[in-house]
Design an enzyme around this catalytic site. Structure first.
Site, short mmCIF file in Angstrom:
data_model
loop_
_atom_site.label_atom_id
_atom_site.label_comp_id
_atom_site.label_asym_id
_atom_site.label_seq_id
_atom_site.Cartn_x
_atom_site.Cartn_y
_atom_site.Cartn_z
N GLU A 307 -3.01 -12.81 -1.77
CA GLU A 307 -2.81 -14.27 -1.82
C GLU A 307 -2.27 -14.72 -3.18
OE1 GLU A 307 -6.70 -15.79 -0.58
OE2 GLU A 307 -6.00 -15.78 1.50
N ARG A 352 -2.02 -9.42 11.00
CA ARG A 352 -2.79 -9.53 9.77
C ARG A 352 -4.08 -8.73 9.83
NH1 ARG A 352 -5.33 -15.06 7.04
NH2 ARG A 352 -7.03 -13.99 5.95
N LYS A 376 -14.55 -7.28 3.41
CA LYS A 376 -15.16 -8.40 4.16
C LYS A 376 -15.71 -7.90 5.49
CE LYS A 376 -12.57 -12.22 2.13
NZ LYS A 376 -11.75 -13.42 2.32
N ASP A 381 -11.05 -13.16 8.31
CA ASP A 381 -11.58 -13.92 7.17
C ASP A 381 -12.81 -14.74 7.52
OD1 ASP A 381 -11.74 -14.86 4.64
OD2 ASP A 381 -10.03 -16.23 4.77
N GLU A 409 -17.43 -21.68 4.71
CA GLU A 409 -16.03 -22.12 4.70
C GLU A 409 -15.50 -22.41 6.09
OE1 GLU A 409 -13.40 -19.29 2.86
OE2 GLU A 409 -11.60 -20.39 3.46
N TRP A 559 -0.69 -18.03 8.48
CA TRP A 559 -1.47 -19.16 7.99
C TRP A 559 -1.67 -20.21 9.09
CZ3 TRP A 559 1.09 -19.98 2.47
CH2 TRP A 559 0.59 -18.97 1.61
C1 BDP Z 1 -10.39 -17.04 1.90
C2 BDP Z 1 -10.50 -18.34 1.18
C3 BDP Z 1 -9.87 -18.33 -0.18
C4 BDP Z 1 -10.32 -17.11 -0.95
C5 BDP Z 1 -10.00 -15.87 -0.16
C6 BDP Z 1 -10.55 -14.61 -0.77
O1 BDP Z 1 -9.90 -19.34 1.97
O2 BDP Z 1 -10.25 -19.52 -0.83
O3 BDP Z 1 -9.72 -17.06 -2.20
O4 BDP Z 1 -10.58 -15.93 1.11
O5 BDP Z 1 -11.55 -14.12 -0.27
O6 BDP Z 1 -11.45 -17.02 2.79
O7 BDP Z 1 -9.99 -14.09 -1.73
#
Ligand code: BDP
Length: 717
Positions: A307, A352, A376, A381, A409, A559
């Site tokens: 990112e 992804r 993760k 996510d 989140e 996205w």
């Molecule tokens: C996503 C979030 C972002 C984080 C990213 C991460 O939206 O804010 O920076 O993961 O884990 O869930 O690096």
């Protein structure tokens, strides 16, 4: 005038004592009102003998005093010798006299360095209770565990506990920025007051450390993974050192995020190439500088080439080069590099969900000994539900660390009551089949499957400077439960809910039974009203607040929610089976087969792995469209039921927390309906079908829901 002043004073006092309840988390230490237990405790705890005088032992003694005063109304006498019976003897192995040591010597074989023993013994025919461990921090863990016995009204008879953490690194990840905003933070600003540090030590730092130690958390990453290099400058390191000094007696190590380009930004180098000699030396010197200040500094957490964050790939190098270079810098001091596998490339148009595996799996066995890869729980996510991340079953020669997200989140921020240990447990219990049946994610993470030297579990913190720490009184349970599962990934989430409710609210069965049930069902409720049947990532983009399945205009395809649900006239869902992206092939054959086959794929993951028609028959005979709509309705109904349960708890708890939760559940109910209506109206455009009976009519039009904008939703930087 005087009476007014009196009223004011009264209000002030009652406000502060009530507000303290929220603040005290699960360490309420309220009076034991079960008379039988109270008298058992008093009879067994006539005196305390505390051995040793380290800062940690002092903390342990203070905690016992606070606990006993609150729960029993008095503090047992502190004694220097063991003469009478019914003492609590507290001290590390090295401080025990040979006679006592002998009584527990076989128990010491059962524990590791951080483990503790709580045991009823008889010394010269006098019964006593011993709390011990191999060092003082272990003793502190034992003390908190002992206090929990009282908090949960359990008996002190014949105690025989030997308990050790199953992972080495049990750590919170704070996504806290230096300006005190918190990325994905929904509980106020960062606890770390950088401007007033190092000279001003906020009491909150101490209370934070205490709360963490009470659940066995032994590390904290102070800064955001989207890192700022300034934290590594002397001006900030001095502040970090002050925090490390506060946390040390509680057994908590400090870690920082390392911005990969720091050698350029604060070191005046021209490059951050991990193979450049100057760069390597810069990091070595930086590590030396940090360890001079903080000898027990834990190490670095790194988000690289993800990112937009800088990383080794900017210099034609790879993750192994980057991680190993940093590992060399901290190795002489015993430091660890936690290198994140959360990557998905903007140059890769492929699914992804496959990208982290594709990038990291080939590196298996290539990292230095003090590197651990932080993965993760799922491949996308932190969704309300994701199948376990395939990397957990695919890197036998590399220690893998679990990354859970405690902050909500994608699960309604700190407004929705969702008991996350249920989600965590589901992931930990998942079977990777890597070494045959029973190769669970928990066994990968605690190192028992591959005999890894370092092991760990990280949780993205939900903590801020809100009075109640986490925004929602029940979000405290997620911090608590995370810590308990990091200590023992095999713990049952219901046991955790029970402990937490008793310690936080009440031991009254009439309160416990319905509220525990509500907590246990809350995770499935959020799945149902947000993303049932395997749907995912259909939240509004950027802030991730509320539904946004229609969003399709963002520059990178992945996205956009439309990328994830793929709804069209033919049906809905992401085909990750072999007729689609073949993401299922990243799992062991047994798991691959299970997910790949429409007949065997669990319905909870259906639309994660398959694109199915609107008329597809679900196991209960309903069509997919009807089943989906009814699931959304079920989610709403579940929240309504939670609300009803809570409304009956008023007489068991304080009015402040009662009404806070009540108001929050009202919002959750409103938002659950918003999710149901917005998603169903949107998907209905493709299904072209009526809502089945039993599903309430939408309250607004699709255009209305689409028009809602939240430029100031919290946590979005
Ligand atoms: C996503 C979030 C972002 C984080 C990213 C991460 O939206 O804010 O920076 O993961 O884990 O869930 O690096």
């Amino acid at each position: 005038m005087t009476s007014l002043r009196f009223v004011f004073l009264f209000l002030l006092i009652s406000f502060s004592t009530l507000a303290q309840k929220d603040y005290k988390l699960w360490l309420q230490y309220t009076a034991v009102n079960n008379a039988v237990m109270a008298s058992e405790y008093k009879n067994n705890l006539k005196g305390i003998v505390v051995l040793g005088n380290s800062e940690t032992i002092k903390v342990a003694q203070k905690e016992l005093q606070a606990g006993f005063l609150g729960m029993l109304g008095n503090i047992p006498q502190i004694k220097s010798e063991i003469k009478e019976e019914n003492n609590l003897i507290v001290g590390a192995a090295s401080s025990l006299n040979p006679e006592i040591k002998k009584l527990v010597s076989s128990d010491f074989d059962k524990i590791n360095n951080e483990g503790f023993i709580i045991k009823s013994v008889s010394i010269q025919n006098k019964k006593q209770i011993i709390i011990t461990g191999k060092n003082d921090v272990a003793v502190l863990y034992g003390v908190f565990s002992f206090l929990r016995i009282l908090q949960t009204n359990k008996s002190l008879k014949n105690l025989n506990i030997a308990d050790s953490p199953k992972t080495n690194i049990r750590i919170l990840n704070h996504w806290d920025n230096l300006d005190r905003t918190v990325e994905r933070g929904y509980a106020g600003f960062s606890l770390w007051n950088w401007q007033k540090l190092p000279d001003f030590i906020d009491q909150r730092y101490i209370d934070y450390a205490r709360a963490n130690a009470s659940i066995g958390i032994n590390g904290t990453v102070l800064t955001n993974v989207n890192a700022n290099a300034l934290i590594l400058t002397p001006q900030y390191l001095e502040k970090v050192e002050a925090l490390a000094n506060v946390f040390r007696p509680y057994g908590i190590k400090v870690y920082l995020t390392a911005r990969f380009s720091a050698p350029i930004e604060i070191g005046n180098l021209k490059t951050a190439d991990p193979k450049d000699l100057e760069v390597m030396n810069w990091w070595k010197n930086k590590a030396t500088e940090i360890y001079k200040r903080i000898p027990d500094f834990g190490g670095f957490l790194v988000k690289a080439n993800s990112e937009g964050q800088p990383g080794p790939q900017n210099y034609g190098r790879d993750h192994v080069d980057g991680a190993n270079m940093l590992a060399d810098a901290v190795a002489p001091f015993g430091g660890v590099i936690m290198w994140r596998a959360f990557v998905y490339s903007e140059h890769d148009a492929n699914d992804r969900a496959k990208q982290a595996y594709a990038e990291f799996q080939p590196y298996d066995g290539k990292f230095k000994e003090n590197v651990i890869i932080q993965v993760k729980n799922g491949a996308i996510d932190f969704q309300p539900r994701e199948p376990f991340h395939p990397l957990f079953g695919a890197m036998p020669k590399t220690p893998l660390m679990m990354e859970f997200q405690i902050t909500q989140e994608y699960l309604g921020f700190s407004t929705h009551l969702v008991f996350l240990p249920k989600l965590f447990q589901e992931v930990l219990e998942s079977d990777t089949y890597q070494k045959g049946k029973g190769s669970t994610v928990a066994k990968v993470v605690d190192g028992s499957l591959h005999h890894n030297k370092i092991t760990g579990i990280a949780g993205v913190a939900n903590i801020g400077n809100d009075l109640n720490w986490t925004g929602h009184p029940f979000a405290q349970a997620n911090w608590y439960g995370f810590g308990r599962l990091a200590w023992n990934p095999y713990l049952d989430s219901e046991v955790i809910a029970d402990e937490w409710l008793r310690s936080t609210f009440s031991n009254d069965e009439n309160f416990l039974k319905p509220v525990k049930k509500m907590m246990m069902e809350s995770r499935e409720a959020v799945v149902d009203y947000m993303t049932p049947l395997g749907l995912h990532h259909i939240m509004d983009t950027g802030h991730h607040y509320g539904p946004g399945p229609w969003v399709s205009n963002l520059s990178r395809p992945e996205w956009n929610p439309v990328y994830y649900h793929k709804a069209d006239k033919n049906g809905i869902g992401f085909d990750r089976s072999k007729t689609g992206t073949n993401a299922t092939a990243q799992y062991a054959p047994e798991v691959e087969k299970l997910f790949d086959n429409l007949q065997t794929c669990p319905e909870k993951d259906l639309l994660w792995f398959h694109h199915v028609s609107w008329d597809y028959k679900l196991k209960n005979g309903q069509t997919l469209w009807n089943g989906l709509a009814l699931k959304y309705q079920e989610g709403v109904d579940e929240v309504a039921a939670m609300r009803n349960v809570w409304n009956k708890t008023e007489k068991y708890i304080d009015s402040e927390r009662f009404s806070e939760v009540q108001m929050l559940l009202e919002i959750q109910y409103k938002e659950a309906k918003w999710w149901r209506d917005a998603c169903l109206l949107y998907f209905q455009q493709y299904s072209g079908k009526e809502l089945p009976s039993g599903v309430e009519k939408p309250t607004q039009t699709l255009d209305y829901f689409k028009s809602l904008k939240f430029p100031f939703a919290p946590g979005n930087g």
